[in-house]
Write a protein that holds these residues in place. Structure first.
Motif, PDB file in Angstrom:
ATOM      1  N   ASP A 139       0.812  -1.223   0.000  1.00  0.00           N
ATOM      2  CA  ASP A 139       0.000   0.000   0.000  1.00  0.00           C
ATOM      3  C   ASP A 139       0.840   1.266   0.000  1.00  0.00           C
ATOM      4  N   GLY A 566       1.130  -3.756   5.261  1.00  0.00           N
ATOM      5  CA  GLY A 566       1.613  -2.414   5.528  1.00  0.00           C
ATOM      6  C   GLY A 566       2.976  -2.143   4.924  1.00  0.00           C
ATOM      7  N   SER A 567       3.364  -0.871   4.964  1.00  0.00           N
ATOM      8  CA  SER A 567       4.585  -0.442   4.281  1.00  0.00           C
ATOM      9  C   SER A 567       5.708  -0.046   5.219  1.00  0.00           C
TER      10      SER A 567
END
Length: 575
Positions: A139, A566-567
């Motif tokens: 994302d 998540g990033s």
């Protein structure tokens, strides 16, 4: 006013003064990168799926350089990186089997490196979905650059389309209507340039659908691969990704529920391939969106066929682009779109399509005067497919869309190959061909074998289509009255596993039903005797696939990949 760049992931790598920061910078400087590249510039990862084993993607390395040019012009730091590539023209048993692996590789490469946003260079059928799924799991700001369709084919003075005309010519050869040497000669005329299939197959479908989702610059997916404007689109995508990173506009903020509804409706209007369903379901799952087959059915209903493109029509992708392309088609159906949905261009769908125009109404129709009234895809349910099945109604024979006939059953692809052309095969024009064990776990990978060959016995009688049913998939370039992706599949005891020779099966498109006319108590007796199919997958990725793949109604993704990760960069440094 100083620009706020605190959200950049790359700062974790490059803003350090310790040994770790030294190592991160010095090894990149060995390639000649200047000092200012590490001083707050957004780092753009350019994911390149080029491969000579995937002819559709072979030109993407050149496009990557054009993306990099755009990134530099916008003040970013471009870093091109390769990944595996999957193509359905060569890879066995199925490119689909490796879609999830490719998505996992991309996800981990993005997460483990100093990347603030990505440009994804996609092409052949499963590469676009694989990249979109991998990027969705992280994302970050993301833009997709599609490889584009190849030039229109030409054979003996006639235009021919990828896949679709091959299937037709093959049947003509099998029935003696065309000489064998013509079939071989057509190879040189059908594929005449770089690019993906020039029909509305899975590759071109997914390019259009991901653009409709808002993930590509307007009109860019349909630009033919040899067209110079494809390079311009790549360059502009490079510029735009830097803006997205600075705005911290992430994929999940664009690929919303409203955007998915647009993508489904556009897929219906373009006559998109049946593989779209599993890809959209899988992608939605990565984004945490609750999208189901019922949503696909609901959003496809009422959307007629507006693109007159093979295998649903008569033209090819080059004509589609010249006629106005996707923006023109979307403008034609604007009353049925969520116009406020945002795209990577920074514009809403309404703003994107406002200047669009249909230049050839033989190729793109107005909504009120469509080429066909039924939507491209329909979701079927019934006691033969309790969790759903798919049919591409626009590529089917109208007289078979309400049909009841006796089953001719093939227990495997090997069984089908051995018997399909035998003169003593007990088959008629009213038969229903059933092919088992080509589902996600049994084959494995749900190969594109669902468009079962019409038996030679019927071809000799002038019959060119019969109702065909399987738990596998078919190429987006294929056609015919073919029910696909039956869930649950044979290998795990779905009702299709219980079908026997001579059973009556009924397809009712209007009511969206697929019914096995066998008494429940008889099916219970058969189930008691049924033995599960054991897939040959003893080690490695195949074992992982067989043990964790979900069924078609859940997108054929892995059970452990639903949702994103998540990033955030790992705080565990290598030095």
């Amino acid at each position: 006013m100083t620009e706020d760049l605190t959200h950049l992931r790359s700062r974790v790598w490059f803003d350090r003064t310790d040994a770790a920061g030294f190592f991160h910078r010095t090894h990149l400087k060995s390639q000649g990168h200047l000092k200012e590249m590490f001083e707050g510039r957004p780092v753009v990862g350019i994911a390149n799926s080029a491969s000579q084993l995937v002819p559709c993607n072979s030109h993407l390395t050149e496009l990557a350089e054009w993306v990099a040019r755009g990134v530099l012009e916008a003040g970013g730091f471009p870093l091109i990186f390769p990944t595996m590539s999957i193509g359905d023209s060569l890879m066995r048993p199925s490119g689909m089997m490796y879609r999830n692996l490719m998505s996992m590789e991309l996800e981990e490469l993005i997460r483990g490196n100093p990347i603030d946003g990505v440009v994804l260079l996609t092409g052949c059928d499963n590469t676009g979905p694989a990249y979109a799924m991998g990027a969705a799991s992280v994302d970050l700001p993301t833009i997709i650059v599609h490889a584009g369709p190849m030039m229109s084919g030409n054979f003996r003075g006639k235009q021919v389309g990828s896949g679709t005309d091959m299937y037709k010519l093959y049947d003509d050869t099998r029935s003696g209507l065309a000489p064998v040497d013509a079939f071989a000669e057509a190879e040189f005329g059908m594929s005449r340039s770089i690019g993906v299939c020039n029909t509305m197959g899975t590759a071109s479908t997914m390019g259009a659908v991901l653009e409709a989702l808002g993930m590509s610059l307007p009109g860019s997916s349909g630009i033919p691969a040899p067209d110079a404007r494809k390079k311009s689109a790549a360059q502009l995508s490079g510029r735009r990704i830097v803006d997205l990173i600075r705005q911290n506009l992430r994929m999940s903020q664009l690929a919303t529920r409203a955007a998915f509804e647009n993508a489904i409706r556009v897929n219906a209007a373009i006559g998109g391939g049946t593989n779209t369903t599993v890809h959209l379901l899988a992608l939605a799952g990565r984004l945490g969106l609750d999208l189901t087959l019922d949503d696909i059915e609901a959003n496809s209903r009422g959307i007629p066929l507006l693109a007159n493109i093979l295998p649903n029509g008569e033209y090819l992708m080059e004509e589609f682009y010249n006629a106005g392309g996707l923006p023109a088609l979307m403008k034609s159906m604007q009353a049925h779109l969520n116009l406020n949905a945002l795209t990577v261009s920074g514009q809403t769908i309404a703003e994107v399509i406002a200047p669009a125009e249909i230049f050839d109404d033989r190729v793109i129709a107005a909504f009120d005067t469509p080429f066909k009234t039924q939507p491209a895809l329909a979701v079927l349910r019934g006691n033969l497919a309790p969790d759903g099945a798919i049919i591409k109604a626009t590529a089917a024979s109208p007289h078979l869309l309400q049909h009841r006939g006796k089953a001719v059953v093939f227990e495997s692809i090997e069984d089908m190959d051995a018997r399909i052309d035998r003169p003593d095969l007990d088959v008629s024009a009213g038969s229903v061909l059933v092919l088992k064990n080509i589902g996600p776990r049994s084959y494995p990978g749900a190969p594109e074998l669902g468009n079962i060959k019409v038996p030679r016995k019927l071809l000799d009688q002038g019959v060119t289509d019969v109702l065909r049913i399987s738990d596998g998939r078919m190429s987006g370039t294929a056609f015919g009255t073919v029910v696909l992706q039956i869930a649950p599949e044979t290998a795990i005891g779905g009702p299709i596993a219980l079908v026997e020779e001579g059973d009556e099966i009924e397809l009712d498109l209007e009511n969206r039903t697929l019914t096995l006319h066998v008494a429940p108590e008889v099916l219970d007796q058969r189930r008691a005797r049924w033995q599960p199919t054991v897939a040959v997958a003893e080690r490695g990725y195949r074992s992982l696939f067989v043990n964790h793949v979900l069924q078609a109604d859940q997108g054929l993704d892995f059970d452990f990949l639903r949702g994103g990760s998540g990033s955030a960069p790992s705080q565990r440094r290598p030095y």
